[in-house]
Enzyme design. Structure first.
Site, PDB file in Angstrom:
ATOM      1  N   TYR A 145       1.326  -0.775   0.041  1.00 28.10           N
ATOM      2  CA  TYR A 145       0.136   0.414   0.314  1.00 28.10           C
ATOM      3  C   TYR A 145       1.083   0.877   0.080  1.00 28.10           C
ATOM      4  O   TYR A 145       1.289   1.546   0.841  1.00 28.10           O
ATOM      5  CB  TYR A 145      -0.665   0.248   0.595  1.00 28.10           C
ATOM      6  CG  TYR A 145      -1.388   0.817   1.588  1.00 28.10           C
ATOM      7  CD1 TYR A 145      -2.319   1.991   0.535  1.00 28.10           C
ATOM      8  CD2 TYR A 145      -1.832   1.672   3.114  1.00 28.10           C
ATOM      9  CE1 TYR A 145      -2.889   3.121   0.854  1.00 28.10           C
ATOM     10  CE2 TYR A 145      -2.219   3.036   2.811  1.00 28.10           C
ATOM     11  CZ  TYR A 145      -2.869   3.403   2.259  1.00 28.10           C
ATOM     12  OH  TYR A 145      -3.677   4.706   3.285  1.00 28.10           O
ATOM     13  N   ASP A 230      -2.162  -5.993   9.127  1.00 24.32           N
ATOM     14  CA  ASP A 230      -2.171  -5.060   9.058  1.00 24.32           C
ATOM     15  C   ASP A 230      -4.148  -6.595   8.047  1.00 24.32           C
ATOM     16  O   ASP A 230      -3.729  -6.868   6.696  1.00 24.32           O
ATOM     17  CB  ASP A 230      -2.500  -3.895   8.287  1.00 24.32           C
ATOM     18  CG  ASP A 230      -3.129  -3.085   7.959  1.00 24.32           C
ATOM     19  OD1 ASP A 230      -4.443  -3.359   8.097  1.00 24.32           O
ATOM     20  OD2 ASP A 230      -3.211  -1.942   7.376  1.00 24.32           O
TER      21      ASP A 230
END
Length: 469
Positions: A145, A230
């Site tokens: 990301y 995450d």
């Protein structure tokens, strides 16, 4: 004397990444069916807008929660006053139970180990402050990301060292890639404090396999470092294989009484699964009491409002609703994902096979004019400015192979997605025609050169024969 701090004047935020630049271009010229039909369609934003009707229906059926009432009596004043930054117990209990439900109730979470934060961005940064000092490094599998360059590094001073994953095995994490990243950090004189993974992956849209999770736990055990998982997309898994949380593997492998137990930390949020990024609900879950204590103190800089906590504690405690929501949302994501994959395939573009998330990892390598990242940027600019689609180039995700892009599918209507697919198909077809024309033109030029060359050789040969006589 400088009037501003180095932090204010430095250029390490990452805002100049093509990931963020695409957003800026979209905001200058946003698509609108009526007001701006030729505008840019936003396919660079991982938002889940597919199940708002379910949330709105629940709100309509539960006016007390939306009106900040309990048993018909207003609790507005109670919520409006100062609240302890530990968070409302009712919300933390509802949140941990919801996290367990998403994971098929295969693991249970203790609300005392949960720290509330203003979104996953805040959660990840807070963990960096807890686990690493300035100049320490975390290893991240690529592609990752783009926001992590900001979230993990900008204010903390931590460094990121990539774990290079490739398309040859579907971008899976390997032992050799882990070891190479660790050695690279050492060469840079960086102290490795941990590994951070997204599971399911953003931008790949794939879940980590059990083998990968076991490999990661073995690795951090051997190196004496942390693992941050995450898991903000855990509720978006719409195809097999199912989601496996790192917490599940910790229990299965009996890590509870080892040092590893306290060195694994989970990040979660309601931004993706419930589609509520504007509500700013994030969380850290850790088995390390010191991490929980420090993170709780730090959370005072990014609290979740009491009103938001109360409303969502009521919603998440409604098990009939959460069960229906999770199931229906996954069905809708599966359908929308299939639409994108089919539309791209119809345009001659393939995607990495995926089973989760709000996006696809799109293979456009065959559309590059050459195999390098300059060509990727040229293609990206054409897609943004000429085609009118904002997608994220793989280079912004630190992919090692040019030509991959992330395209989001859950932040728009079906009609808008279909329009996006028509645009990309028209672009690919026009590109193919231009390529054919260029090839034909080049072949024609080559043919003319050959003819001229033949005539020149004939004249030369004739003249030579004349001289020989």
């Amino acid at each position: 004397m400088k009037l501003l701090s180095e932090k204010a004047t430095c250029n390490s935020h990452g805002q100049d990444s093509s990931y963020f630049l695409g957003w800026q271009e979209y905001e200058k010229n946003p698509y609108g069916e009526i007001q701006n039909p030729n505008g840019i369609i936003q396919m660079g934003l991982a938002e889940n807008q597919l199940s708002f009707d379910l949330l709105e229906s629940w709100l309509a059926q539960n006016p007390d929660a939306a009106g900040f009432k309990r048993n018909g009596e207003s609790i507005f004043r109670e919520l409006a006053l100062f609240q302890d930054y530990n968070g409302l117990p009712a919300f933390k209990n509802a949140m941990t139970k919801f996290m367990s439900e998403i994971r098929g109730n295969k693991v249970c979470f203790d609300s005392n180990k949960l720290v509330l934060t203003a979104g996953a961005t805040s959660a990840n940064e807070t963990l960096m402050f807890c686990l690493a000092d300035q100049g320490d490094a975390f290893l991240l599998p690529t592609p990752y990301y783009p926001g992590f360059d900001r979230d993990l590094k900008w204010r903390t001073g931590a460094e990121i060292v990539p774990i290079h994953c490739t398309s040859s095995n579907g971008f899976r994490i390997t032992e050799s890639a882990l070891e190479e990243a660790y050695l690279e950090a050492k060469k840079l004189n960086l102290r490795v404090k941990g590994v951070l993974v997204t599971n399911p992956s953003n931008p790949l849209g794939t879940t980590l396999s059990r083998n990968e999770l076991e490999l990661l736990l073995t690795f951090i055990d051997a190196k004496g470092i942390h693992l941050v998982s995450d898991e903000i997309y855990s509720g978006t898994v719409f195809n097999s294989p199912g989601f496996i949380s790192v917490m599940e593997v910790l229990f299965e492998k009996n890590y509870m009484k080892t040092k590893v137990w306290e060195r694994v930390h989970i990040v979660y949020s309601l931004s993706k699964d419930l589609g509520l990024p504007g509500f700013r609900i994030g969380a850290i879950y850790s088995n390390d009491d010191m991490v929980v204590s420090a993170a709780t103190k730090m959370s005072s800089f990014g609290l979740v409002s009491s009103q938001t906590q109360y409303l969502l504690s009521c919603m998440l405690s409604d098990k009939k609703f959460t069960k229906k929501y999770i199931s229906e949302n996954q069905k809708r994501l599966k359908k929308r994902h299939a639409m994108l994959v089919k539309g791209l395939k119809n345009a001659g573009i393939n995607c990495l096979e995926s089973n989760a998330g709000l996006f696809c990892w799109v293979d456009m390598r065959h559309l590059l004019c050459s195999n390098n990242f300059d060509a990727e940027m040229d293609l990206w600019k054409k897609i943004v400015y000429d085609v009118g689609l904002n997608i994220s180039p793989g280079s912004s995700c630190h992919c090692t192979e040019p030509g991959w892009f992330r395209a989001c599918f859950a932040n728009m209507s079906e009609d808008t997605l279909n329009l996006a697919m028509r645009r990309i198909k028209a672009f690919v077809e026009s590109t193919a025609i231009n390529t054919i024309n260029q090839t034909s033109h080049q072949n024609h030029q080559t043919s003319n050169k050959k003819k001229s060359f033949s005539k020149w050789v004939f004249r030369l040969s004739f003249n030579d024969r004349q001289r020989e006589r």
